[in-house]
Design a protein around this motif. Sequence first.
Motif, mmCIF file in Angstrom:
data_model
loop_
_atom_site.group_PDB
_atom_site.id
_atom_site.type_symbol
_atom_site.label_atom_id
_atom_site.label_comp_id
_atom_site.label_asym_id
_atom_site.label_seq_id
_atom_site.Cartn_x
_atom_site.Cartn_y
_atom_site.Cartn_z
ATOM 1 N N ILE A 305 -5.615 -11.364 35.222
ATOM 2 C CA ILE A 305 -5.784 -11.514 36.733
ATOM 3 C C ILE A 305 -5.790 -12.773 37.272
ATOM 4 C CG2 ILE A 305 -7.150 -11.004 38.889
ATOM 5 C CD1 ILE A 305 -8.681 -8.812 37.507
ATOM 6 N N CYS A 306 -4.692 -13.204 38.300
ATOM 7 C CA CYS A 306 -4.414 -14.349 38.650
ATOM 8 C C CYS A 306 -5.166 -14.565 39.935
ATOM 9 C CB CYS A 306 -3.110 -14.671 38.816
ATOM 10 S SG CYS A 306 -2.556 -16.337 39.311
ATOM 11 N N VAL A 307 -5.798 -15.801 40.180
ATOM 12 C CA VAL A 307 -6.532 -16.043 41.384
ATOM 13 C C VAL A 307 -5.943 -17.475 41.873
ATOM 14 C CG1 VAL A 307 -8.530 -14.944 40.936
ATOM 15 C CG2 VAL A 307 -8.627 -17.101 40.155
ATOM 16 N N VAL A 308 -6.232 -17.555 43.070
ATOM 17 C CA VAL A 308 -5.794 -18.819 43.602
ATOM 18 C C VAL A 308 -6.434 -19.493 44.906
ATOM 19 C CG1 VAL A 308 -4.178 -17.735 45.332
ATOM 20 C CG2 VAL A 308 -3.681 -20.186 44.877
ATOM 21 N N ASN A 309 -6.910 -20.716 45.077
ATOM 22 C CA ASN A 309 -7.674 -21.209 46.108
ATOM 23 C C ASN A 309 -6.921 -21.976 47.049
ATOM 24 O OD1 ASN A 309 -7.109 -23.778 44.975
ATOM 25 N ND2 ASN A 309 -9.262 -23.959 44.315
ATOM 26 N N GLU A 310 -7.595 -22.615 48.101
ATOM 27 C CA GLU A 310 -6.759 -23.210 49.164
ATOM 28 C C GLU A 310 -6.176 -24.321 48.575
ATOM 29 O OE1 GLU A 310 -11.010 -24.171 50.549
ATOM 30 O OE2 GLU A 310 -10.176 -22.712 48.932
ATOM 31 N N GLY A 343 8.075 -8.962 37.145
ATOM 32 C CA GLY A 343 7.953 -9.860 36.070
ATOM 33 C C GLY A 343 7.681 -11.257 36.550
ATOM 34 N N GLN A 344 7.746 -11.604 37.761
ATOM 35 C CA GLN A 344 7.539 -12.794 38.403
ATOM 36 C C GLN A 344 6.546 -12.931 39.435
ATOM 37 O OE1 GLN A 344 11.880 -14.506 39.775
ATOM 38 N NE2 GLN A 344 11.995 -12.189 40.083
ATOM 39 N N LEU A 345 5.950 -13.983 39.386
ATOM 40 C CA LEU A 345 4.538 -14.300 40.109
ATOM 41 C C LEU A 345 4.957 -15.124 41.504
ATOM 42 C CD1 LEU A 345 1.418 -14.142 40.529
ATOM 43 C CD2 LEU A 345 1.355 -16.083 39.166
ATOM 44 N N PHE A 346 4.734 -14.723 42.639
ATOM 45 C CA PHE A 346 5.170 -15.433 43.743
ATOM 46 C C PHE A 346 3.642 -16.111 44.207
ATOM 47 C CE2 PHE A 346 8.356 -12.639 42.892
ATOM 48 C CZ PHE A 346 9.662 -13.185 43.455
ATOM 49 N N SER A 347 4.011 -17.314 44.524
ATOM 50 C CA SER A 347 2.596 -17.790 45.446
ATOM 51 C C SER A 347 2.880 -18.821 46.606
ATOM 52 C CB SER A 347 1.884 -18.706 44.270
ATOM 53 O OG SER A 347 0.882 -19.526 44.934
ATOM 54 N N SER A 348 2.636 -18.547 47.630
ATOM 55 C CA SER A 348 2.734 -19.124 48.974
ATOM 56 C C SER A 348 1.866 -20.468 49.216
ATOM 57 C CB SER A 348 2.774 -18.455 50.314
ATOM 58 O OG SER A 348 1.193 -17.920 50.310
ATOM 59 N N MET A 349 2.200 -21.426 49.651
ATOM 60 C CA MET A 349 1.554 -22.514 49.781
ATOM 61 C C MET A 349 2.276 -23.350 50.924
ATOM 62 S SD MET A 349 -1.368 -24.146 49.265
ATOM 63 C CE MET A 349 -2.246 -25.649 49.448
ATOM 64 N N ASN A 350 1.409 -23.693 51.959
ATOM 65 C CA ASN A 350 2.145 -24.551 53.296
ATOM 66 C C ASN A 350 3.258 -23.839 53.755
ATOM 67 O OD1 ASN A 350 0.116 -26.379 53.093
ATOM 68 N ND2 ASN A 350 1.282 -27.747 51.700
ATOM 69 N N ASP A 351 4.674 -24.348 53.748
ATOM 70 C CA ASP A 351 5.745 -23.924 54.124
ATOM 71 C C ASP A 351 6.622 -23.238 53.081
ATOM 72 O OD1 ASP A 351 6.311 -26.099 53.340
ATOM 73 O OD2 ASP A 351 7.819 -26.769 54.871
ATOM 74 N N SER A 352 6.100 -22.841 51.840
ATOM 75 C CA SER A 352 6.994 -22.686 50.962
ATOM 76 C C SER A 352 6.483 -21.642 49.900
ATOM 77 C CB SER A 352 7.551 -23.965 49.698
ATOM 78 O OG SER A 352 6.439 -24.346 49.147
ATOM 79 N N ILE A 353 7.406 -20.784 49.210
ATOM 80 C CA ILE A 353 6.808 -19.908 48.038
ATOM 81 C C ILE A 353 7.153 -20.321 46.797
ATOM 82 C CG2 ILE A 353 6.775 -17.464 47.443
ATOM 83 C CD1 ILE A 353 7.222 -16.695 50.547
ATOM 84 N N SER A 354 6.517 -20.315 45.791
ATOM 85 C CA SER A 354 6.926 -20.927 44.502
ATOM 86 C C SER A 354 6.783 -19.551 43.525
ATOM 87 C CB SER A 354 5.669 -21.867 43.776
ATOM 88 O OG SER A 354 5.623 -22.887 44.591
#
Length: 406
Positions: A305-310, A343-354
């Motif tokens: 399980i992938c988690v992300v904080n601010e 199979g790809q993980l997408f993560s948004s941050m500020n004005d972009s998506i990695s």
Amino acid sequence: MGNSKDRIKFNVGGRIFETTSTTLANAGHDSFFGALFDDDWNLSPPKEDLFIDRNPDCFAVLLDLLRTGDLNVPANIPERLLHREASFYGLLHQVRTAKWGPFDGNHGTAVRAGPDGGCCVAHGSVVHVFDWMLEEHCPINLDYQRVNDVGWIDSDNIGDGGMGLFSSSTGDLRYKFQVCHENQVKSYTAGALSFNQDYKIFSSCKGRSNEYGIGVWDQITGKQTDFFYESPGWSLGDADKLQWLNGMNCLLVATLFPRKDNCYISLLDFRDKNMVWSWSDIGSPMAIDEKRVRDAIAMEDSNSICVVNEFEDLGVRWSSRSRLMKSKMPDEPCYPKLALHEGQLFSSMNDSISVFCGPDWVLTSRLRRSYGGSICDFSIGGDRLFALHSEENVFDVWETPPSPII
């Protein structure tokens, strides 16, 4: 009233319009009219009407919008035509703001991709529905009840956190879901939504007494089929995120900060009413920023399980934790979101998506626009990625990137 020096005349498609520079200033310097306010133009204003070879009917609507702040569109003007003209003049933001009101990423705004390339955007008590051509259908209106979540059951039906099932084309309510406790219908507030391949709808539920937990309904009949009650000391009814795992036949339930002071993540097996895995930061010897988990997503292929904080600390929980990426705290109040696609993980941050890929989750690409502010939500479906920004009343549309060869 403006003086003669303040007045400006336009000839738009053969029709004469007269307005003032004060009115046109409401369009902003980045608009078509912004050039009228630079130093060179002010030194030598035109002596004749300014000719614009565009639609005069749409120009009249847009000029009235700049004068009054209200959007009044005659029935004979197609919405698609008005949006095209508004885009030419750089006034799409003003049109959408007048129609929808300003977006607020912290107050129920969400975007959900549809199975056919369309999407829906939840904003306050209204859900705006768009088809694959991004033409808007009749909106879904809950009459002042806030939409907590929304999702596509199929291309014709949308479920919302009300909870009800609505037509995606007409916005009509088809049926409303109910929660029963001890054979009595109870009042409750629905939260996060999820669906599975067996035509089941899952929703986090908060009732007035003992109806805290996860409800299950049949998509075809609308009848409640199950309810997983919240155990003492744990949190299910306040969940921010639900995700059905086909391989494990389990439901991921995540209650995150700031809805709760602590984070609760669990996997529920409804076959025997068992919580097969759980994690919480209660009592964990972590710094305060480590505890502020903003999103979580299960990755079945790697049993993690992938988690992300601010701070965009991406970490993997289940058996271990590792940091994949670290960024500074955003200045705007939009927090990271996570998604999986092919199979790809997408993560948004500020004005972009990695975008991360491979067994080590290598950063392979980054999607970014130069306007609109931070991304408050994004969704993938129908071979498209929709990203909703906090500042601009607009969403980006990307064709989903193919998985890279690593």
